[in-house]
Design a protein around this motif. Structure first.
Motif, PDB file in Angstrom:
ATOM      1  N   ALA A 123      51.860 -16.270  75.760  1.00 21.46           N
ATOM      2  CA  ALA A 123      52.874 -16.617  76.755  1.00 21.46           C
ATOM      3  C   ALA A 123      52.348 -16.459  78.187  1.00 21.46           C
ATOM      4  O   ALA A 123      53.112 -16.657  79.144  1.00 21.46           O
ATOM      5  N   GLU A 124      51.082 -16.104  78.306  1.00 21.08           N
ATOM      6  CA  GLU A 124      50.453 -15.863  79.611  1.00 21.08           C
ATOM      7  C   GLU A 124      51.209 -14.812  80.414  1.00 21.08           C
ATOM      8  O   GLU A 124      51.437 -14.950  81.616  1.00 21.08           O
ATOM      9  N   ARG A 125      51.574 -13.712  79.719  1.00 16.86           N
ATOM     10  CA  ARG A 125      52.270 -12.582  80.357  1.00 16.86           C
ATOM     11  C   ARG A 125      51.515 -11.284  80.089  1.00 16.86           C
ATOM     12  O   ARG A 125      52.098 -10.262  79.752  1.00 16.86           O
ATOM     13  N   VAL A 126      50.218 -11.320  80.292  1.00 19.40           N
ATOM     14  CA  VAL A 126      49.383 -10.132  80.078  1.00 19.40           C
ATOM     15  C   VAL A 126      49.793  -9.003  81.017  1.00 19.40           C
ATOM     16  O   VAL A 126      49.547  -7.834  80.739  1.00 19.40           O
ATOM     17  N   ASP A 127      50.482  -9.330  82.099  1.00 16.59           N
ATOM     18  CA  ASP A 127      50.970  -8.304  83.018  1.00 16.59           C
ATOM     19  C   ASP A 127      51.943  -7.345  82.337  1.00 16.59           C
ATOM     20  O   ASP A 127      52.143  -6.221  82.799  1.00 16.59           O
ATOM     21  N   LEU A 128      52.520  -7.746  81.208  1.00 20.31           N
ATOM     22  CA  LEU A 128      53.446  -6.878  80.474  1.00 20.31           C
ATOM     23  C   LEU A 128      52.737  -5.998  79.436  1.00 20.31           C
ATOM     24  O   LEU A 128      53.366  -5.131  78.833  1.00 20.31           O
ATOM     25  N   CYS A 129      51.447  -6.228  79.244  1.00 19.88           N
ATOM     26  CA  CYS A 129      50.711  -5.459  78.225  1.00 19.88           C
ATOM     27  C   CYS A 129      50.658  -3.957  78.499  1.00 19.88           C
ATOM     28  O   CYS A 129      50.939  -3.169  77.592  1.00 19.88           O
ATOM     29  N   PRO A 130      50.309  -3.495  79.714  1.00 21.12           N
ATOM     30  CA  PRO A 130      50.234  -2.041  79.912  1.00 21.12           C
ATOM     31  C   PRO A 130      51.523  -1.308  79.533  1.00 21.12           C
ATOM     32  O   PRO A 130      51.490  -0.298  78.825  1.00 21.12           O
ATOM     33  N   GLY A 131      52.659  -1.810  79.999  1.00 22.70           N
ATOM     34  CA  GLY A 131      53.923  -1.165  79.654  1.00 22.70           C
ATOM     35  C   GLY A 131      54.206  -1.208  78.164  1.00 22.70           C
ATOM     36  O   GLY A 131      54.689  -0.239  77.569  1.00 22.70           O
ATOM     37  N   THR A 132      53.878  -2.331  77.541  1.00 29.26           N
ATOM     38  CA  THR A 132      54.067  -2.482  76.097  1.00 29.26           C
ATOM     39  C   THR A 132      53.200  -1.483  75.342  1.00 29.26           C
ATOM     40  O   THR A 132      53.649  -0.855  74.377  1.00 29.26           O
ATOM     41  N   TRP A 133      51.956  -1.322  75.774  1.00 28.37           N
ATOM     42  CA  TRP A 133      51.059  -0.367  75.109  1.00 28.37           C
ATOM     43  C   TRP A 133      51.573   1.063  75.254  1.00 28.37           C
ATOM     44  O   TRP A 133      51.524   1.847  74.310  1.00 28.37           O
ATOM     45  N   MET A 134      52.075   1.400  76.426  1.00 27.23           N
ATOM     46  CA  MET A 134      52.601   2.755  76.642  1.00 27.23           C
ATOM     47  C   MET A 134      53.820   3.021  75.765  1.00 27.23           C
ATOM     48  O   MET A 134      53.929   4.084  75.153  1.00 27.23           O
ATOM     49  N   VAL A 135      54.736   2.063  75.721  1.00 30.07           N
ATOM     50  CA  VAL A 135      55.932   2.226  74.884  1.00 30.07           C
ATOM     51  C   VAL A 135      55.521   2.350  73.414  1.00 30.07           C
ATOM     52  O   VAL A 135      56.019   3.220  72.691  1.00 30.07           O
ATOM     53  N   SER A 136      54.594   1.509  72.975  1.00 29.62           N
ATOM     54  CA  SER A 136      54.134   1.562  71.576  1.00 29.62           C
ATOM     55  C   SER A 136      53.483   2.901  71.260  1.00 29.62           C
ATOM     56  O   SER A 136      53.705   3.473  70.186  1.00 29.62           O
ATOM     57  N   TYR A 137      52.687   3.409  72.191  1.00 29.59           N
ATOM     58  CA  TYR A 137      52.024   4.699  71.983  1.00 29.59           C
ATOM     59  C   TYR A 137      53.060   5.824  71.924  1.00 29.59           C
ATOM     60  O   TYR A 137      52.972   6.718  71.076  1.00 29.59           O
TER      61      TYR A 137
END
Length: 183
Positions: A123-137
C-alpha cells in the motif's frame, strides 16, 4: 512404615517458602540474558542514528526495511545466543518447556507483523511500519507475560503506548521512535 514426626511452625513455613521458590523457578523464564537486551538496544540506537544521518526513511522503503531487518537479525542472534549461553552456565536446558511456550506465544504476533508489513509495503505506507512493529512486539510480550517478571509485562504495555505514539504523533520521525522504543 515411617513415623509421623511433628513439624513446628518455623519448619513448615521454611518448607512452604522452598516449595514456593521451586514453583516460581519452574514457571518463570529465567535465562533471558541482560547482555542480549543491551546489545539489541544498542543496535537499535545505532541504526536510528545511521538511518537519520543517511536519510534512510520510509520514502526509501527498501533501504529502510533492510536496515531494520538487519537490526532484528542481530537482536535475535544476540538474544538467543547469550540466553543459550546463560542457560548452559546454569545447567538448564535452553530449549525447554518454558521456551517452547514463549516461542509458540510470540510466533503469532511475529507472523502478524510480517503480514501487516507486507500489506503496508504493498500500500506504499511503510511510514506505518515502526508503530506496527512496536504494537506487535508489545502484544507478543504480553501474550507470554505469565512466564515473565513484571518488568517485562510493563515493557509490553510501554511498547503498546510507544507504538500508538509512532503511528499517530511520530510518524514523520521513524528513527527517533524506533530508537526510543527499541533502544
Amino acid at each position: 512404615r515411617g513415623k509421623n514426626i511433628p513439624m513446628d511452625r518455623k519448619d513448615a513455613l521454611g518448607s512452604l517458602e522452598t516449595i514456593r521458590a521451586i514453583l516460581e523457578r519452574s514457571t518463570r523464564l529465567t535465562h533471558i540474558a541482560p547482555g542480549g537486551i543491551l546489545a539489541s538496544g544498542m543496535a537499535a540506537v545505532g541504526a536510528s542514528i545511521i538511518g537519520a544521518l543517511l536519510g534512510i526513511d520510509p520514502r526509501r522503503p527498501a533501504a529502510f526495511l533492510v536496515l531494520w531487518a538487519l537490526v532484528l537479525a542481530f537482536a535475535l542472534g544476540a538474544g538467543v545466543g547469550l540466553s543459550a549461553r546463560m542457560a548452559r552456565r546454569r545447567g538448564e536446558p535452553f530449549w525447554g518447556r518454558k521456551l517452547r511456550f514463549v516461542a509458540s506465544g510470540v510466533l503469532p504476533s511475529a507472523v502478524g507483523a510480517i503480514l501487516v508489513t507486507a500489506a503496508l509495503i504493498d500500500a506504499e505506507r511503510v511510514d506505518l511500519c515502526p508503530g506496527t512493529w512496536m504494537v506487535s512486539y508489545g502484544i507478543a510480550i504480553l501474550s507470554i507475560g505469565m512466564v515473565l517478571d513484571w518488568e517485562y509485562r510493563a515493557a509490553g504495555w510501554a511498547f503498546l503506548v510507544a507504538g500508538s505514539l509512532a503511528l499517530f504523533l511520530l510518524r514523520g520521525s521513524p528513527h527517533l521512535s524506533m530508537g526510543i522504543a527499541f533502544g
